[in-house]
Scaffold this motif. Structure first.
Motif, PDB file in Angstrom:
ATOM      1  N   HIS A 160      21.739  53.417   9.023  1.00 44.85           N
ATOM      2  CA  HIS A 160      21.806  54.629   9.845  1.00 44.85           C
ATOM      3  C   HIS A 160      20.378  54.974  10.247  1.00 44.85           C
ATOM      4  N   GLN A 198      21.872  51.350  19.885  1.00 45.09           N
ATOM      5  CA  GLN A 198      23.095  52.156  20.030  1.00 45.09           C
ATOM      6  C   GLN A 198      24.370  51.366  19.704  1.00 45.09           C
ATOM      7  N   ASN A 205      24.490  53.317  13.497  1.00 49.78           N
ATOM      8  CA  ASN A 205      24.726  54.736  13.756  1.00 49.78           C
ATOM      9  C   ASN A 205      23.386  55.416  14.021  1.00 49.78           C
ATOM     10  N   ARG A 209      25.426  59.637  17.189  1.00 49.92           N
ATOM     11  CA  ARG A 209      26.639  59.979  16.449  1.00 49.92           C
ATOM     12  C   ARG A 209      26.570  61.409  15.934  1.00 49.92           C
ATOM     13  N   LYS A 210      25.371  61.837  15.537  1.00 49.59           N
ATOM     14  CA  LYS A 210      25.225  63.169  14.964  1.00 49.59           C
ATOM     15  C   LYS A 210      23.857  63.732  15.340  1.00 49.59           C
ATOM     16  N   LEU A 226      27.480  60.748   8.180  1.00 46.40           N
ATOM     17  CA  LEU A 226      27.476  59.357   8.643  1.00 46.40           C
ATOM     18  C   LEU A 226      27.984  58.354   7.610  1.00 46.40           C
TER      19      LEU A 226
END
Ligand SMILES: [Mg+2]
Length: 231
Positions: free
Chosen positions: A5, A102, A106, A132-133, A161
């Motif tokens: 991540h 991408q 994540n 994602r966040k 995540l």
């Protein structure tokens, strides 16, 4: 198989924050011209910024342009800066790196500052679909309570995540040695300092000092280097 991540800071990590400031100076100067009939020197404001005086430059330049201005004038002058609609561009290496990652990992974003201002930057850079966040620490509580180095935003990111105990790898990429790496280091993330030589002297927070416990694990001079490092 642990998942990676990759979480980024925004200002001076993905785009030059100085561009946001200069756009805001132009908006404030336009307000002063329209409302007070005075001319404010945007280049002088930029020079003060480059010398590390962002905090004091608004009263200073308004006093020079209009010595008899009111407290309300100063507030409106600063508001014109903070509420302008920015026009911004990603660093070229940041755009390439986000395109690269991408589809592979994540992506997350953690950014400090007044939440509506940070959101306006995210909108200008069309970043929302890439991540994602996104956590705006300014929206988590009043008075910068959850700004970095507070760990809350990083804990939210982790919880969003990944599953607890999944053993995933988290990486945080930022530019600010004073606050960016303390929380990720504490949480066992890999911390990466982005230090672009060509941009070093234009960083907004170039005058800040490194924090105890906040040394990054890695330093890269472009996000292209980060691709090599992580792959
Ligand atoms: Mg930053």
């Amino acid at each position: 198989m642990p998942t990676t991540h990759l979480v980024f800071d925004l200002d001076d990590t993905l785009y030059p924050e100085r561009d946001y400031a200069i756009g805001g100076f132009k908006a404030a100067a336009a307000w002063a011209c329209a409302e007070l009939g005075v001319s404010v020197d945007v280049d002088a404001m930029t020079a003060l910024l480059d010398d590390g005086h962002l905090g004091q430059l608004f009263p200073k330049v308004l006093r020079a342009a209009r010595p008899d201005h009111s407290a309300d004038d100063l507030r409106a002058f600063i508001r014109a800066y903070g509420q302008h609609t920015p026009s911004l561009f990603l660093f070229a290496d940041a755009a390439d790196a986000l395109d690269h990652w991408q589809p592979r990992v994540n992506l997350g974003l953690i950014t400090d500052g007044h939440a509506p201002t940070q959101q306006s930057k995210i909108n200008a850079l069309a970043l929302a679909p890439r991540f994602r966040k996104i956590v705006l620490t300014g929206a988590l509580g009043p008075d910068r309570a959850f700004h970095k180095p507070h760990p809350h935003a990083f804990e939210i990111m982790q919880a969003t995540l990944t599953k607890v105990g999944a053993g995933d790898r988290f990486v945080y990429v930022g530019d600010n040695l004073a606050k960016d790496f303390i929380a990720p280091n504490t949480l066992g993330w890999t911390s990466v300092h982005i230090d672009r030589p060509a941009h070093r002297h234009h960083r907004i927070h170039k005058h800040t000092q490194a924090a105890a416990g906040g040394a990054p694990h890695e330093t890269v001079s472009s996000l292209a280097e980060l691709i090599t490092l992580l792959d």
